[in-house]
Design a protein around this motif. Structure first.
Motif, PDB file in Angstrom:
ATOM      1  N   ARG A 183     -10.151  46.110 -24.476  1.00 11.36           N
ATOM      2  CA  ARG A 183     -10.208  47.210 -25.446  1.00 11.36           C
ATOM      3  C   ARG A 183     -10.227  48.575 -24.758  1.00 11.36           C
ATOM      4  NH1 ARG A 183     -11.217  45.354 -30.596  1.00 11.36           N
ATOM      5  NH2 ARG A 183     -11.839  43.155 -30.722  1.00 11.36           N
ATOM      6  N   TRP A 184     -10.699  48.624 -23.517  1.00 13.39           N
ATOM      7  CA  TRP A 184     -10.738  49.893 -22.799  1.00 13.39           C
ATOM      8  C   TRP A 184      -9.346  50.351 -22.389  1.00 13.39           C
ATOM      9  CZ3 TRP A 184     -14.051  53.714 -22.399  1.00 13.39           C
ATOM     10  CH2 TRP A 184     -15.347  53.471 -22.826  1.00 13.39           C
ATOM     11  N   ALA A 185      -8.371  49.457 -22.428  1.00 15.29           N
ATOM     12  CA  ALA A 185      -6.985  49.879 -22.204  1.00 15.29           C
ATOM     13  C   ALA A 185      -6.537  50.820 -23.324  1.00 15.29           C
ATOM     14  CB  ALA A 185      -6.072  48.657 -22.147  1.00 15.29           C
ATOM     15  N   PHE A 186      -7.148  50.689 -24.503  1.00 16.57           N
ATOM     16  CA  PHE A 186      -6.890  51.602 -25.616  1.00 16.57           C
ATOM     17  C   PHE A 186      -7.824  52.807 -25.577  1.00 16.57           C
ATOM     18  CE2 PHE A 186      -5.141  47.621 -27.260  1.00 16.57           C
ATOM     19  CZ  PHE A 186      -3.980  48.044 -27.881  1.00 16.57           C
ATOM     20  N   PHE A 187      -9.102  52.573 -25.308  1.00 19.89           N
ATOM     21  CA  PHE A 187     -10.080  53.656 -25.373  1.00 19.89           C
ATOM     22  C   PHE A 187      -9.815  54.755 -24.343  1.00 19.89           C
ATOM     23  CE2 PHE A 187     -13.212  50.372 -27.190  1.00 19.89           C
ATOM     24  CZ  PHE A 187     -12.837  50.685 -28.492  1.00 19.89           C
ATOM     25  N   ILE A 188      -9.243  54.397 -23.195  1.00 22.96           N
ATOM     26  CA  ILE A 188      -8.907  55.409 -22.188  1.00 22.96           C
ATOM     27  C   ILE A 188      -7.923  56.421 -22.767  1.00 22.96           C
ATOM     28  CG2 ILE A 188      -7.599  55.746 -20.042  1.00 22.96           C
ATOM     29  CD1 ILE A 188      -8.980  53.332 -18.903  1.00 22.96           C
ATOM     30  N   ASN A 189      -6.974  55.932 -23.560  1.00 23.75           N
ATOM     31  CA  ASN A 189      -6.014  56.838 -24.195  1.00 23.75           C
ATOM     32  C   ASN A 189      -6.697  57.825 -25.131  1.00 23.75           C
ATOM     33  OD1 ASN A 189      -3.881  55.613 -22.933  1.00 23.75           O
ATOM     34  ND2 ASN A 189      -3.209  54.445 -24.701  1.00 23.75           N
ATOM     35  N   VAL A 190      -7.720  57.367 -25.827  1.00 32.98           N
ATOM     36  CA  VAL A 190      -8.440  58.242 -26.757  1.00 32.98           C
ATOM     37  C   VAL A 190      -9.071  59.403 -25.997  1.00 32.98           C
ATOM     38  CG1 VAL A 190     -10.297  58.370 -28.468  1.00 32.98           C
ATOM     39  CG2 VAL A 190      -8.889  56.297 -28.311  1.00 32.98           C
ATOM     40  N   ILE A 191      -9.675  59.096 -24.842  1.00 32.26           N
ATOM     41  CA  ILE A 191     -10.306  60.139 -24.030  1.00 32.26           C
ATOM     42  C   ILE A 191      -9.267  61.135 -23.525  1.00 32.26           C
ATOM     43  CG2 ILE A 191     -11.624  60.570 -21.915  1.00 32.26           C
ATOM     44  CD1 ILE A 191     -12.825  57.727 -22.290  1.00 32.26           C
ATOM     45  N   VAL A 192      -8.157  60.611 -23.010  1.00 28.21           N
ATOM     46  CA  VAL A 192      -7.094  61.484 -22.498  1.00 28.21           C
ATOM     47  C   VAL A 192      -6.531  62.350 -23.625  1.00 28.21           C
ATOM     48  CG1 VAL A 192      -4.774  61.530 -21.511  1.00 28.21           C
ATOM     49  CG2 VAL A 192      -6.475  59.953 -20.600  1.00 28.21           C
ATOM     50  N   ALA A 193      -6.279  61.743 -24.783  1.00 24.75           N
ATOM     51  CA  ALA A 193      -5.717  62.492 -25.907  1.00 24.75           C
ATOM     52  C   ALA A 193      -6.647  63.618 -26.341  1.00 24.75           C
ATOM     53  CB  ALA A 193      -5.447  61.548 -27.080  1.00 24.75           C
TER      54      ALA A 193
END
Length: 483
Positions: A183-193
């Protein structure tokens, strides 16, 4: 000789050096754009290692796991040309920000997904966000800098980080899945965005647009459906083989739709893609070079991943870490490419890069069953990675040279499309070659596929040397339909 004449050469050198440097504002803007593009490149491969874990946790059927990757690839490749033109018409900065917001929302949905349908929808959202952000970011770079050293340097950095992102995605996906959760493969994108959304509005600039033409809706729909059909057929070939009706049906349909698209464009008063733009040999052959460069090298990575795991017996994470050497090579290639282009030309960079890539690939066709091959494999892929990025940066420079600012979104949309179609096409073709000859043993099939890969790289170099023609001027846009 006057003092002015004597001082002229030194001033020219000083101006050249100055033009290669980024201002403080440009450095911050580039950091934002590069961060976004690197993140999107990672998304192409970050879930590959995690697919079995996702399937077990969310209840995916094994046969349906491919859609986690396919849903992203279809939308990213299928909509990129459309959004490249939208960027020209309605604003690159605006489209970039909308895409980043969509990336954050869809990534959050993917990270929180509790059922297959939500995850697939999230991957579709990520793919559309990629189709928005990538050409918009690239066209912001090409309009931020005039043609010359600074633009080549910017495109070199972008190419290096995007290529490194494809490699880093597999490594990062394995590490996250093993250490924390997929799931952190998705959550990292949230932080970057979130970070990009806060910073980007204050640092990104684009030229003032003139009169806004109408969007060619029939052309946009036709080319989008054609690209989706093409990528779907290619992707299906990778999973089910080239003899299936589900493979050739969409591919043939895409060819028919491409033909209809070109007829629409020849009739439209304000076409999505002006036929005269595609007639420019710098654009047509530049993008051909990009498609083949991406197709050959990304598929070679796939073949070597199979070799490291299924022939030499390394784990998925160990194989990913080993190929991290390739990632270092791609970064180096992106850094030296602008210097090569400045001293020679984009065409020379493409041809030299493809020839060197092919020469580094040829010895890999003789790989054996012992782990003594690991060091030669890593050394050769490092050299090939450097060369491949030199060719990639060269093709981006060639494919955007001489294009007016108001068409840079379309030009970079074509660049992004050739990149993504190349990635989608290369792996299924090489996979079919490798498994078709594998019989009881995989190694002979891998050797044959790698040999074909080298031949394609050589052939691509010959084609580009023969047919690519760069614009005569490095600073002025070309007249319509001229090279």
């Amino acid at each position: 000789m006057s003092r002015t004449q004597i001082a002229s050469p030194s001033r020219t050198v000083a101006n050249s050096i100055e033009s290669e440097r980024f201002t403080a504002a440009q450095k911050v803007a580039m950091a934002v754009l590069l961060t976004a593009n690197f993140t999107l490149a990672v998304d192409f491969s970050i879930l590959n290692v995690a697919l079995p874990h996702i399937g077990d946790e969310l209840g995916f059927a094994t046969s349906a796991l491919q859609w986690i990757v396919t849903a992203f690839t279809l939308t990213a490749a299928g909509f990129t040309l459309f959004f490249g033109r939208v960027a020209d018409l309605f604003g690159r900065k605006r489209l970039f920000l909308i895409g980043i917001v969509l990336l954050g929302i869809s990534s959050l949905a993917g990270g929180l997904a509790a059922e297959p349908g939500v995850l697939i929808a999230a991957r579709v959202g990520q793919g559309i966000a990629t189709a928005m952000v990538t050409p918009a970011a690239l066209s912001l770079m090409t309009t931020m800098f005039p043609e010359g050293p600074a633009r080549s340097r910017a495109l070199g950095l972008n190419g290096a980080l995007m290529a490194a992102g494809f490699t880093a995605g597999a490594v990062l996906g394995g590490l996250l899945t093993g250490a924390v959760s997929w799931r952190w493969a998705f959550f990292i994108n949230v932080i970057v965005a979130a970070v990009v959304i806060v910073v980007a509005p204050f640092v990104l600039r684009e030229p003032i647009r003139g009169a806004r033409p109408k969007l060619d809706v029939p052309g946009a729909i036709t080319i989008t459906v054609a690209l989706v059909a093409l990528v779907f057929g290619i992707d299906n070939a990778g999973h089910h083989g080239w003899a299936q009706a589900a493979t050739w049906g969409p591919i043939l349909a895409s060819f028919a739709l491409f033909g209809i698209f070109f007829m629409i464009e020849s009739w439209a008063s304000e076409p999505l893609v002006a036929p005269s733009l595609l007639k420019r040999r710098s654009i047509a052959w530049g993008n051909t070079a990009g498609l083949l460069a991406f197709g050959t090298f990304t598929s070679l990575v796939f073949l070597l991943t199979l070799y490291l795991q299924q022939v030499l017996g390394y784990s998925a994470i160990a194989a990913g870490l080993a190929l991290g050497v390739l990632g270092i090579g791609t970064v180096l290639g992106g850094l030296i490419a602008p210097k090569i282009i400045e001293r020679t030309s984009a065409k020379t960079a493409i041809v030299a890069g493809l020839v060197t890539q092919a020469l580094a690939t040829v010895p890999l066709a003789f790989i054996g069953e012992t782990r003594a091959w690991l060091v030669p494999v890593l050394a050769l892929t490092f050299v090939g990675g450097v060369a491949n990025l030199v060719a990639i940066v060269g093709y981006v420079v060639a494919s955007t040279a001489g294009v007016p600012a108001e068409q840079q979104g379309l030009a970079t949309g074509l660049v992004t499309m050739s990149q993504q179609v190349g990635i989608a096409l290369g792996t299924p073709v090489m996979s079919a070659l490798a498994t078709g000859l594998a019989a009881a043993m995989l190694l002979p099939g891998l050797q044959f596929a790698i040999a074909v890969n080298a031949v394609i790289a050589f052939a691509a170099a010959i084609l580009i040397a023969a047919f690519l023609v760069l614009p005569n001027s490095r600073t002025a846009p070309l007249p319509e339909g001229k090279d």
